[in-house]
Design a protein around this motif. Structure first.
Motif, PDB file in Angstrom:
ATOM      1  N   ASP A 119     -19.343  33.135-111.519  1.00  0.00           N
ATOM      2  CA  ASP A 119     -20.368  32.432-110.757  1.00  0.00           C
ATOM      3  C   ASP A 119     -21.774  32.904-111.118  1.00  0.00           C
ATOM      4  O   ASP A 119     -22.688  32.096-111.274  1.00  0.00           O
ATOM      5  N   ARG A 163     -22.809  31.379-114.437  1.00  0.00           N
ATOM      6  CA  ARG A 163     -23.150  29.958-114.319  1.00  0.00           C
ATOM      7  C   ARG A 163     -24.540  29.777-113.714  1.00  0.00           C
ATOM      8  O   ARG A 163     -25.324  28.938-114.148  1.00  0.00           O
ATOM      9  N   ARG A 164     -24.848  30.554-112.716  1.00  0.00           N
ATOM     10  CA  ARG A 164     -26.144  30.447-112.055  1.00  0.00           C
ATOM     11  C   ARG A 164     -27.262  30.871-113.005  1.00  0.00           C
ATOM     12  O   ARG A 164     -28.318  30.223-113.064  1.00  0.00           O
ATOM     13  N   VAL A 215     -22.917  24.283-110.769  1.00  0.00           N
ATOM     14  CA  VAL A 215     -22.370  25.586-110.383  1.00  0.00           C
ATOM     15  C   VAL A 215     -21.324  25.422-109.283  1.00  0.00           C
ATOM     16  O   VAL A 215     -20.246  26.027-109.322  1.00  0.00           O
ATOM     17  N   GLU A 216     -21.632  24.581-108.312  1.00  0.00           N
ATOM     18  CA  GLU A 216     -20.704  24.382-107.196  1.00  0.00           C
ATOM     19  C   GLU A 216     -19.412  23.727-107.671  1.00  0.00           C
ATOM     20  O   GLU A 216     -18.312  24.122-107.271  1.00  0.00           O
ATOM     21  N   ALA A 239     -17.200  26.105-109.683  1.00  0.00           N
ATOM     22  CA  ALA A 239     -16.510  27.061-108.811  1.00  0.00           C
ATOM     23  C   ALA A 239     -15.277  26.431-108.159  1.00  0.00           C
ATOM     24  O   ALA A 239     -14.290  27.125-107.891  1.00  0.00           O
TER      25      ALA A 239
END
Length: 376
Positions: free
Chosen positions: A122, A125-126, A353-354, A357
């Protein structure tokens, strides 16, 4: 076992495709929010960087976090050296600004060291989504200036993201009033539910592709005039009308030939688009002949549409005053929709990103309606 098909409305209207904590639109109420915060109130009281942080982190930043975020953005919004030769080539092409941006971003994965989101955690990705979103404004500005035969302007790290974008595009440090006007527009357009481009970004992210792939696909959706192409078209309509006293006849002519009135009506909002009301306030704060004419023409168009289409509310939407605000603040007309991309890319990246995940491939079914297959 035969797959059970589910009928859904055309355009997937009303179908919940995924869960999100980023924000939501309540069309019947004329209201939308980012996280727990009213988006209109955020645009009135907060900076673009604060709201960008909010949709990334799910909360507003502390003073220290905001300062660090601004420093990080200032460092990352410089165009990488490896993209500059490509920008020179693409800027000379006879293509719309969004197509040029898409060409540069499509080739940016190696330069930015982007990895498929499926291979990242995560935090990775952010970080990579911020790396890409930060360069959209300076890349757009450089493409625009080189296309006009002017040298690119390096981002000013002392300026906020919106003010620096104006500076990079025009070559002139903007006034605080102009910078704040564009900043408020950017805040209002960061995110807006599962619109066509956001959903496209999530579909590509669900395959595990990298951030540049997902954003490039979203840009393709945004290029469609039914999605992101209305700000300049709404301003073109103001030019065609000219005198507000001609507005009613112009609307009757457009409606009579079946053409849409750009800047009016919305696929989600049934009463009013809350973004339009705030942008009208922003426009009136900027002032000037264009703003005065837009206000007068809007009133005439609303009355005429109510007469021609009773029972079907067609209020002005975000695009009507968006063009007025951007032109008055100094942005060239061919940069209106690209400016939308400056903010919406940040929103797309939050969704990328969401979605990554969630770890679920978006793969709907279709119903075949062609001729029967042979050989069975």
């Amino acid at each position: 076992m035969t797959e059970q098909l589910i009928d859904v409305p055309p355009g997937l209207h009303g179908v919940v495709a995924a869960d999100t904590a980023i924000g939501a639109v309540h069309g019947d109420e004329g209201y939308f929010h980012y996280g727990a915060y009213d988006a209109i109130e955020l645009a009135r009281t907060r900076s673009f960087e604060e709201v960008w942080w909010l949709i990334r982190e799910g909360r507003l930043p502390s003073a220290d976090e905001l300062a660090q975020f601004r420093r990080s953005l200032a460092e990352q919004r410089r165009v990488p050296q490896g993209l500059k030769p490509l920008i020179e080539v693409v800027a000379a092409m006879d293509a719309p600004p969004l197509a040029k941006l898409r060409a540069v971003l499509s080739a940016s994965s190696q330069v930015l060291n982007l990895a498929p989101v499926i291979d990242l955690d995560d935090d990775g990705r952010r970080e990579q989504s911020l790396r890409l979103a930060a360069i959209v404004a300076p890349v757009l500005a450089a493409l625009n200036r080189r296309g006009r035969g002017e040298p690119p302007v390096e981002p000013d790290p002392s300026l906020g993201h919106a003010a620096s974008y104006l500076y990079e595009t025009t070559g002139v440090v903007p006034t605080p009033v102009d910078a704040r006007a564009v900043e408020q527009y950017l805040i209002l357009t960061l995110d807006h539910g599962f619109n066509a481009s956001t959903f496209t970004a999530r579909v590509v992210a669900s395959t595990g592709a990298d951030v540049a792939d997902a954003v490039s696909a979203a840009l393709g959706a945004l290029a469609g005039p039914l999605h992101g192409g209305a700000p300049s078209r709404a301003l073109d309509a103001l030019d065609q009308i000219g005198d507000p006293q001609r507005a009613a006849d112009w609307v009757r002519g457009e409606v009579g030939t079946g053409r849409r009135i750009m800047g009016f009506g919305h696929a989600v909002y049934r009463a009013s688009d809350p973004r339009s009301g705030l942008l009208r306030e922003v426009a009136e704060r900027l002032g000037g002949p264009l703003v005065e004419r837009a206000v007068a023409i809007e009133a005439e168009i609303l009355v005429t549409l109510a007469e021609l289409k009773p029972g079907r509310p067609l209020p002005s939407n975000v695009e009507f005053y968006a063009g007025v605000v951007m032109e008055t603040a100094g942005l060239p007309r061919d940069m209106f929709t690209p400016t939308f991309a400056v903010s919406r890319t940040a929103g797309w990246c939050a969704h990328i990103v969401e979605q990554a995940a969630a770890g679920k491939l978006i793969r709907p079914s279709s119903r075949y309606i062609g001729p029967p297959p042979t050989g069975r």
